[in-house]
Design an enzyme around this catalytic site. Structure first.
Site, short mmCIF file in Angstrom:
data_model
loop_
_atom_site.label_atom_id
_atom_site.label_comp_id
_atom_site.label_asym_id
_atom_site.label_seq_id
_atom_site.Cartn_x
_atom_site.Cartn_y
_atom_site.Cartn_z
N ASP A 13 0.82 -1.23 0.00
CA ASP A 13 0.00 0.00 0.00
C ASP A 13 0.85 1.27 0.00
OD1 ASP A 13 -2.29 -1.69 0.30
OD2 ASP A 13 -1.79 -1.85 2.41
N LYS A 16 2.19 2.21 -5.06
CA LYS A 16 2.88 1.71 -6.26
C LYS A 16 2.07 1.98 -7.52
CE LYS A 16 3.21 -2.47 -4.49
NZ LYS A 16 2.82 -2.28 -3.09
N GLY A 40 -4.09 -4.16 -4.01
CA GLY A 40 -5.03 -3.07 -4.25
C GLY A 40 -4.26 -1.87 -4.73
N HIS A 41 -4.35 -1.59 -6.02
CA HIS A 41 -3.63 -0.45 -6.57
C HIS A 41 -4.63 0.64 -6.93
CE1 HIS A 41 0.01 -3.10 -7.92
NE2 HIS A 41 -0.06 -2.91 -6.63
N GLN A 223 2.07 -6.33 -3.27
CA GLN A 223 2.56 -6.42 -1.90
C GLN A 223 3.94 -5.74 -1.79
OE1 GLN A 223 1.31 -9.57 -3.40
NE2 GLN A 223 -0.60 -8.63 -2.85
P1 IMP Z 1 -2.66 -12.89 1.74
O1 IMP Z 1 -1.77 -12.29 0.71
O2 IMP Z 1 -4.13 -12.65 1.47
O3 IMP Z 1 -2.36 -14.33 2.00
O4 IMP Z 1 -2.39 -12.13 3.13
C1 IMP Z 1 -1.15 -12.27 3.81
C2 IMP Z 1 -0.73 -10.95 4.45
O5 IMP Z 1 -0.37 -10.01 3.43
C3 IMP Z 1 -1.83 -10.26 5.25
O6 IMP Z 1 -1.24 -9.59 6.34
C4 IMP Z 1 -2.42 -9.25 4.28
O7 IMP Z 1 -3.04 -8.16 4.94
C5 IMP Z 1 -1.15 -8.82 3.55
N1 IMP Z 1 -1.39 -8.31 2.21
C6 IMP Z 1 -1.65 -9.02 1.09
N2 IMP Z 1 -1.76 -8.22 0.03
C7 IMP Z 1 -1.57 -6.97 0.47
C8 IMP Z 1 -1.52 -5.70 -0.18
O8 IMP Z 1 -1.66 -5.55 -1.40
N3 IMP Z 1 -1.28 -4.63 0.64
C9 IMP Z 1 -1.07 -4.75 1.96
N4 IMP Z 1 -1.07 -5.92 2.60
C10 IMP Z 1 -1.32 -7.02 1.86
#
Ligand code: IMP
Length: 427
Positions: A13, A16, A40-41, A223
């Site tokens: 977040d 990017k 989430g972009h 991420q």
């Molecule tokens: P998952 O990717 O859904 O398995 O989540 C694993 C961890 O990564 C959790 O703490 C999510 O909140 C975090 N996470 C996954 N994608 C994002 C993102 O795009 N932004 C921020 N945190 C993320």
């Protein structure tokens, strides 16, 4: 100018999407190489807001070919919902390419992601519940379903049956859920096959050809470094490689094709989900960062945990990614704080530690060591040059430049595409 990688330097977040979008006009391809619709972009163009979860940000630039690389996990219902939404808003999505080797997120993995989290209780990861982890686990276990499998019904049936043999045992016996039938899964996946087929390509071949022809390729990470499965705060991470190394494996472009690695970091820090976060604030300052910065998840709407800039975290990201350019975002959110702390090291059990501690235990015990910088009250959102900034804001940027392990090339001062101070052209 061959391939450029763009990654997050904190916990995701970082903004990017805006950085990728700004580069869009200069590149021919924008490739997502990891993650799925957990990302989430948000991109704002001329006041219009677009929130993308799965599609590469390059989809918003008419001259770009957007690519979903082999390292991505694709929820097909989300893919087509995003395409439909953009089409309704007049965005042409016909250039999109999807790797034949990308894995699809089957419906049982969405269920498993949610029930596993519930089962973990206090040890939960705080996932986005999109089935990301179970789908990468299937990939490594060699029981995954790939995009190309949708075009061979016999193979698809066999692979789904193979996966369900184990999944149903777990769903029924461990989690007390209903069993899922092979036919319902195959049927759901096949509803997308005809629409998907024209987009599917050998994207590794195509991207290598593009680089050979001198085209510009931007590899867009989902991420971030601290959520990377190897280099992040394991186990509180996502299940993919969100760093520059992942850009190679997730796209099929070799390391030798990459000549620039851009990392994006907020002027402060946020995190969604569980896991260590030394500079986290539980006070009014944290509330204020959340409110002013609009720190609520693009994907899940969850309030983000907020804290001060953590330089050892960004230095770690700079190291493992080989960052050549750092982009700092959301400087405007810090306007109005009297003094702004920047974490420059940690104290672990009474000892000063300059870099991220080696062990999870020590990182959980790490207390930030702060340097306090003077704040500013002037609105900075109109600044387009460093000299437009009040002295304290300029000093803050200079300080981050000195402690972050990579030179700052741009500073975001507002949501819109234009609200950026460019110090050094990124392309
Ligand atoms: P998952 O990717 O859904 O398995 O989540 C694993 C961890 O990564 C959790 O703490 C999510 O909140 C975090 N996470 C996954 N994608 C994002 C993102 O795009 N932004 C921020 N945190 C993320």
């Amino acid at each position: 100018m061959p391939a450029i990688v763009l990654v997050g330097a904190q916990w995701g977040d970082e903004g990017k999407g805006k950085a990728t979008d700004a580069l869009g006009a200069h590149v021919d391809y924008v490739v997502r190489f990891n993650g799925g619709n957990n990302a989430g972009h948000t991109v704002v163009i001329d006041g219009e807001k677009y929130a993308l979860h799965l599609l590469p940000t390059g989809i918003l630039t008419p001259t770009v070919t957007p690519v979903i690389g082999n390292g991505v996990v694709v929820d097909l219902s989300v893919l087509f919902a995003e395409i439909d939404l953009l089409n309704e808003r007049g965005i042409d999505t016909s250039r999109l390419l999807v790797s034949a080797n990308a894995h699809v997120i089957p419906p049982y993995n969405r269920t498993l992601d949610k029930v596993t989290e519930r089962f973990l209780g206090s040890r939960r990861i705080g996932t986005t519940g999109r089935g990301i982890g179970p789908t990468y686990a299937d990939k490594m276990n060699r029981v995954g379903i790939r995009v190309q499998d949708l075009f061979d019904e016999k193979i698809l049936h066999a692979k789904v049956a193979g996966a369900l043999a184990l999944k149903n045992q777990v769903l029924v016996k461990v989690y007390n859920q209903r069993a899922i039938t092979e036919d319902e899964v195959v049927e759901e996946l096949l509803t997308f096959a005809d629409r998907l087929r024209p987009m599917v390509a050998d994207t590794a071949l195509l991207l290598n050809q593009a680089v050979t022809e001198g085209k510009n390729v931007l590899l867009e990470g989902g991420q971030a470094a601290l959520l990377d499965v190897d280099h992040g705060t394991y186990p509180f991470v996502t299940s993919s490689s969100a760093t520059a190394g992942g850009a190679c494996t997730g796209s099929g472009l070799p390391p030798t094709a990459i000549d620039k690695v851009i990392a994006v970091a907020k002027a402060y820090a946020t995190r969604v989900g569980e896991g260590p976060f030394p500079t986290e604030l539980h006070d009014e300052d944290g509330e204020r960062l959340r409110r002013v910065g609009g720190e609520f998840g693009t994907t899940t709407g969850r309030p983000r945990r907020c804290g001060w800039y953590d330089a050892p975290v960004v230095r770690h990201a700079a190291r493992i990614n080989g960052v050549t350019d750092l982009v700092i975002t959301k400087l405007d959110v810090l306007t109005g704080f009297d003094r702004i702390p920047v974490c420059v090291a940690y104290e672990v059990d009474g000892q000063r530690v300059d870099e991220i501690p080696m062990t999870q235990t020590d990182f959980h015990h790490a207390k930030p060591v702060y340097e306090w910088l003077p704040g500013w009250t002037e609105d900075v959102s109109g600044a387009r040059d460093l000299t437009d900034l009040p002295t304290a804001a300029r000093d803050y940027v200079q300080f981050l430049n000195d402690v972050s392990g990579a030179p700052i090339s741009a500073v975001g001062v507002g949501q819109d595409r234009a609200a950026t101070i460019v110090l050094r052209d990124l392309i």
